[in-house]
Design a protein around this motif. Structure first.
Motif, PDB file in Angstrom:
ATOM      1  N   GLY A   1      44.535  34.762  45.130  1.00  0.00           N
ATOM      2  CA  GLY A   1      43.838  33.500  45.124  1.00  0.00           C
ATOM      3  C   GLY A   1      42.311  33.414  45.229  1.00  0.00           C
ATOM      4  O   GLY A   1      41.849  33.846  44.337  1.00  0.00           O
ATOM      5  N   ILE A   2      41.910  32.733  46.161  1.00  0.00           N
ATOM      6  CA  ILE A   2      40.246  32.497  46.093  1.00  0.00           C
ATOM      7  C   ILE A   2      39.656  34.014  46.305  1.00  0.00           C
ATOM      8  O   ILE A   2      38.444  34.088  45.934  1.00  0.00           O
ATOM      9  CB  ILE A   2      39.667  31.417  46.891  1.00  0.00           C
ATOM     10  N   LEU A   3      40.163  34.774  46.778  1.00  0.00           N
ATOM     11  CA  LEU A   3      39.761  36.064  47.083  1.00  0.00           C
ATOM     12  C   LEU A   3      39.607  36.911  45.647  1.00  0.00           C
ATOM     13  O   LEU A   3      39.269  38.229  45.838  1.00  0.00           O
ATOM     14  CB  LEU A   3      40.447  36.874  48.107  1.00  0.00           C
ATOM     15  N   HIS A   4      40.290  36.497  44.679  1.00  0.00           N
ATOM     16  CA  HIS A   4      40.283  37.181  43.409  1.00  0.00           C
ATOM     17  C   HIS A   4      39.032  37.522  42.806  1.00  0.00           C
ATOM     18  O   HIS A   4      37.875  36.743  43.240  1.00  0.00           O
ATOM     19  CB  HIS A   4      40.990  36.245  42.309  1.00  0.00           C
ATOM     20  N   PRO A   5      38.520  38.650  42.085  1.00  0.00           N
ATOM     21  CA  PRO A   5      37.249  38.971  41.865  1.00  0.00           C
ATOM     22  C   PRO A   5      36.492  37.827  41.162  1.00  0.00           C
ATOM     23  O   PRO A   5      35.348  37.872  41.250  1.00  0.00           O
ATOM     24  CB  PRO A   5      37.771  40.316  41.132  1.00  0.00           C
ATOM     25  N   ARG A   6      37.211  37.182  40.419  1.00  0.00           N
ATOM     26  CA  ARG A   6      36.373  36.180  39.770  1.00  0.00           C
ATOM     27  C   ARG A   6      36.108  35.251  40.685  1.00  0.00           C
ATOM     28  O   ARG A   6      35.395  34.054  40.184  1.00  0.00           O
ATOM     29  CB  ARG A   6      37.196  35.951  38.527  1.00  0.00           C
ATOM     30  N   GLY A   7      36.577  34.931  41.771  1.00  0.00           N
ATOM     31  CA  GLY A   7      36.020  34.012  42.835  1.00  0.00           C
ATOM     32  C   GLY A   7      36.688  32.724  42.693  1.00  0.00           C
ATOM     33  O   GLY A   7      37.335  32.346  41.900  1.00  0.00           O
ATOM     34  N   GLU A   8      36.249  31.759  43.864  1.00  0.00           N
ATOM     35  CA  GLU A   8      36.720  30.293  43.731  1.00  0.00           C
ATOM     36  C   GLU A   8      35.712  29.552  42.706  1.00  0.00           C
ATOM     37  O   GLU A   8      34.691  29.920  42.635  1.00  0.00           O
ATOM     38  CB  GLU A   8      36.917  29.797  45.067  1.00  0.00           C
TER      39      GLU A   8
END
Length: 153
Positions: free
Chosen positions: A137-144
């Motif tokens: 989710g928003i913790l994905h390496p590409r961020g929110e």
């Protein structure tokens, strides 16, 4: 390097660009607050027009230890509040899309969507109102997204 290798690298680069653009498009649809119409079964609050959350699904894919392109996709639907399993479906598949760090959804989601779409198209009575999916989710390496908006997918 021969022309075929260069073409393959270019194709791969284009695919990553497309996936990045799709991730950015979907990020703009992020909902950071609960705006769904249902109420939990134990809720004493029953608003006019609201429905009770009754069916929750979960999906995942497990891969063969011998061949990472062979997998088992699974959907399980539970009835609330009993947590009784009312539907499960497995699909043994061979994935064509390779694993690419940061882009796992592009490998797994099409298969999981097929299972859900089949259930929907068959007008299955236990079709889930909510589907749980493992992911960063928003913790994905590409961020929110930089600009949050509330809209449904």
């Amino acid at each position: 390097m021969d022309g075929e290798g260069a073409s393959g690298e270019s194709s791969s680069s284009n695919q990553l660009e497309n996936w990045t653009e799709e991730q950015d498009r979907v990020k703009k649809k992020l909902i950071t607050h609960d705006d769904f119409p249902w109420k939990l079964p134990s809720s004493t609050e029953h608003s006019q027009g609201s429905e009770t959350l009754k069916y929750v699904g979960g999906v995942d894919i497990s891969f063969s230890k011998d061949d990472s392109s062979v997998a088992c996709a699974c959907l399980v639907v539970l009835e609330l509040p009993s947590l009784r399993v009312v539907h499960n479906e497995l699909s043994l598949i061979r994935l064509q899309v390779p694993y690419v760090l940061g882009f796992l959804a592009f490998r797994e989601v099409p298969v999981l969507l097929q299972i859900l779409e089949k259930m929907r198209d068959d007008h299955h009575p236990f079709y889930p109102q909510v589907v749980m999916v493992d992911g960063n989710g928003i913790l994905h390496p590409r961020g929110e997204p930089k600009h949050k908006r509330s809209c449904k997918m």
